[in-house]
Design a protein around this motif. Structure first.
Motif, PDB file in Angstrom:
ATOM      1  N   VAL A  76       0.900  -1.246  -0.011  1.00 51.97           N
ATOM      2  CA  VAL A  76       0.121   0.222   0.028  1.00 51.97           C
ATOM      3  C   VAL A  76       0.922   1.088   0.027  1.00 51.97           C
ATOM      4  CG1 VAL A  76      -1.761   1.299   1.125  1.00 51.97           C
ATOM      5  CG2 VAL A  76      -1.758  -1.293   1.435  1.00 51.97           C
ATOM      6  N   ALA A  77       0.690   2.270  -1.037  1.00 57.01           N
ATOM      7  CA  ALA A  77       1.719   3.080  -1.207  1.00 57.01           C
ATOM      8  C   ALA A  77       0.915   4.561  -0.735  1.00 57.01           C
ATOM      9  CB  ALA A  77       2.230   3.120  -2.484  1.00 57.01           C
ATOM     10  N   LYS A  95      -0.034   2.715  -9.320  1.00 56.62           N
ATOM     11  CA  LYS A  95      -1.023   1.936 -10.155  1.00 56.62           C
ATOM     12  C   LYS A  95      -0.152   1.151 -11.254  1.00 56.62           C
ATOM     13  CE  LYS A  95      -4.992   0.619 -12.572  1.00 56.62           C
ATOM     14  NZ  LYS A  95      -5.255  -0.551 -11.979  1.00 56.62           N
ATOM     15  N   SER A  96       0.541   1.955 -11.815  1.00 53.81           N
ATOM     16  CA  SER A  96       1.587   1.588 -13.014  1.00 53.81           C
ATOM     17  C   SER A  96       2.763   0.749 -12.468  1.00 53.81           C
ATOM     18  CB  SER A  96       2.061   2.778 -13.858  1.00 53.81           C
ATOM     19  OG  SER A  96       2.900   3.520 -12.900  1.00 53.81           O
ATOM     20  N   ALA A 101      -2.718  -0.921  -3.510  1.00 56.68           N
ATOM     21  CA  ALA A 101      -3.540   0.365  -2.988  1.00 56.68           C
ATOM     22  C   ALA A 101      -2.636   1.591  -2.994  1.00 56.68           C
ATOM     23  CB  ALA A 101      -4.505  -0.153  -1.835  1.00 56.68           C
ATOM     24  N   GLY A 102      -3.750   2.688  -2.787  1.00 60.64           N
ATOM     25  CA  GLY A 102      -3.096   3.888  -2.314  1.00 60.64           C
ATOM     26  C   GLY A 102      -3.455   4.389  -1.013  1.00 60.64           C
ATOM     27  N   LEU A 103      -2.662   4.994  -0.115  1.00 61.15           N
ATOM     28  CA  LEU A 103      -2.975   5.623   1.045  1.00 61.15           C
ATOM     29  C   LEU A 103      -2.964   7.041   0.908  1.00 61.15           C
ATOM     30  CD1 LEU A 103      -3.429   4.849   4.091  1.00 61.15           C
ATOM     31  CD2 LEU A 103      -0.859   5.291   4.457  1.00 61.15           C
ATOM     32  N   LEU A 104      -4.308   7.619   1.215  1.00 58.03           N
ATOM     33  CA  LEU A 104      -4.541   8.730   0.811  1.00 58.03           C
ATOM     34  C   LEU A 104      -4.967   9.725   2.053  1.00 58.03           C
ATOM     35  CD1 LEU A 104      -4.777  11.112  -1.178  1.00 58.03           C
ATOM     36  CD2 LEU A 104      -6.992  10.516  -1.788  1.00 58.03           C
ATOM     37  N   LEU A 130      -6.757   3.180  -9.116  1.00 60.96           N
ATOM     38  CA  LEU A 130      -6.067   2.515  -7.877  1.00 60.96           C
ATOM     39  C   LEU A 130      -7.163   2.255  -6.788  1.00 60.96           C
ATOM     40  CD1 LEU A 130      -3.226   1.350  -6.876  1.00 60.96           C
ATOM     41  CD2 LEU A 130      -3.143   3.768  -5.753  1.00 60.96           C
ATOM     42  N   PRO A 131      -7.036   1.518  -6.000  1.00 59.51           N
ATOM     43  CA  PRO A 131      -7.811   1.086  -4.763  1.00 59.51           C
ATOM     44  C   PRO A 131      -7.367   2.033  -3.862  1.00 59.51           C
ATOM     45  CG  PRO A 131      -7.518  -0.883  -5.736  1.00 59.51           C
ATOM     46  CD  PRO A 131      -6.753  -0.138  -6.339  1.00 59.51           C
ATOM     47  N   ILE A 132      -8.270   2.838  -3.043  1.00 58.60           N
ATOM     48  CA  ILE A 132      -7.939   4.042  -2.085  1.00 58.60           C
ATOM     49  C   ILE A 132      -8.145   3.441  -0.714  1.00 58.60           C
ATOM     50  CG2 ILE A 132      -8.010   6.353  -1.425  1.00 58.60           C
ATOM     51  CD1 ILE A 132      -6.486   6.014  -3.945  1.00 58.60           C
TER      52      ILE A 132
END
Length: 308
Positions: A76-77, A95-96, A101-104, A130-132
């Motif tokens: 998870v980035a 995503k690329s 997932a992304g941590l926002l 990207l899943p968030i």
């Protein structure tokens, strides 16, 4: 089962004073987490100092981490940024490169309204695909997600989880039940704040987003597995051994403490990004003493365990 569950370990991002990521040191940290078999890795979180790194260096860190994991662990980035368009680009990068997932977070200089945060998160999820994971971190952002806002965002396509803070352990059960009642069944609800996270897992949270696990994953994983297996007493006993470490987190901050731990145990050397200063020698000596105490207490605990 929720998309994210169990122990999510958040390592530091070693870099030099110019903000260039030390990929060799980062790979060592990631290798430790893979060897420990944590459930996921949270790269470029607050402990990973994402807001102090350029887009180029975030890509560099993520590429190195993903190459080291070789698909063995979900990553998870952190994709937070002040501007929505920048956060979208960071999420597209993640995503690329292959992040799960992304941590926002709701990062801002000017205070944000709930509608502004809703539009920000919706746009990043929609444009990046990207899943968030919602990152509720009011201690840093000074924005707290209300129950109503979480419920709205949880029904946006592509927003799949939340990383909650833990303020008071006695309030976690009710907080968790409230979020469960307003979010989809497969929406992952997790907590950070290491010194209260054991209670969150015991109460039935899906995920522990852990700072300490980023450098000392084994004992954190033992706590999670004990709770998952229904052995709440063992989870609490192990957590009790970590109280001296939690006290260090509260005294020096978890970020400064884990940088010192990484140096003390010989995993990697480095300093947090300026203007954050490394801890002075007396503080490091105190941390080293607490680590030795933890090692002795854990050995004693295991020797006295019925399974020993």
């Amino acid at each position: 089962m929720a998309f994210l569950n169990g122990l999510s370990a958040f390592p530091i991002t070693p870099s030099d004073r110019n903000g260039v990521v030390d990929t060799e040191a980062l790979r060592k940290l990631i290798a430790r987490l893979c060897a420990a078999e944590v459930d996921s890795i949270g790269l470029l979180g607050s402990t990973g100092t994402y807001m102090y790194l350029s887009r180029e260096q975030r890509r560099r860190a993520l590429a190195a981490a993903l190459e080291e994991t070789q698909g063995r662990r979900a990553v998870v980035a952190g994709v937070g940024a002040l501007r929505t368009d920048e956060a979208i680009r960071l999420a597209q990068d993640a995503k690329s490169l292959g992040a799960a997932a992304g941590l926002l977070a709701a990062v801002s200089y000017a205070p944000l309204s709930e509608d502004e945060v809703f539009e920000h998160f919706s746009a990043v999820a929609r444009e990046s695909r990207l899943p968030i994971v919602i990152y509720d971190n009011p201690g840093t952002t000074h924005f707290r997600f209300s129950p109503a806002l979480v419920a709205r965002l949880a029904h946006v396509a592509g927003i799949v989880a939340i990383k909650n803070p833990t303020d008071k352990p006695e309030e976690i059960e009710a907080h968790l039940a409230g979020q469960r009642s307003t979010t989809p069944q497969d929406f992952s609800i997790g907590y950070s704040g290491d010194w209260n996270a054991t209670e969150a897992i015991i109460c039935g949270a899906d995920t522990w987003y852990s700072v300490l696990a980023g450098i000392m994953p084994d004992i954190c994983l033992r706590i999670v597995r004990a709770a998952q297996q229904g052995d709440m007493a063992e989870a609490r006993r192990l957590d009790g051994l970590l109280v001296p470490i939690w006290d260090l987190f509260k005294e020096f901050s978890s970020l400064r403490t884990v940088y010192a731990i990484a140096d003390i145990i010989g995993v990697c050397t480095g300093e947090p990004p300026r203007p954050i200063l490394p801890l002075p020698d007396p503080a490091k000596a105190k941390i080293a003493t607490r680590l030795s105490l933890l090692e002795r207490n854990l050995a004693l605990h295991d020797a006295m365990s019925p399974m020993a």
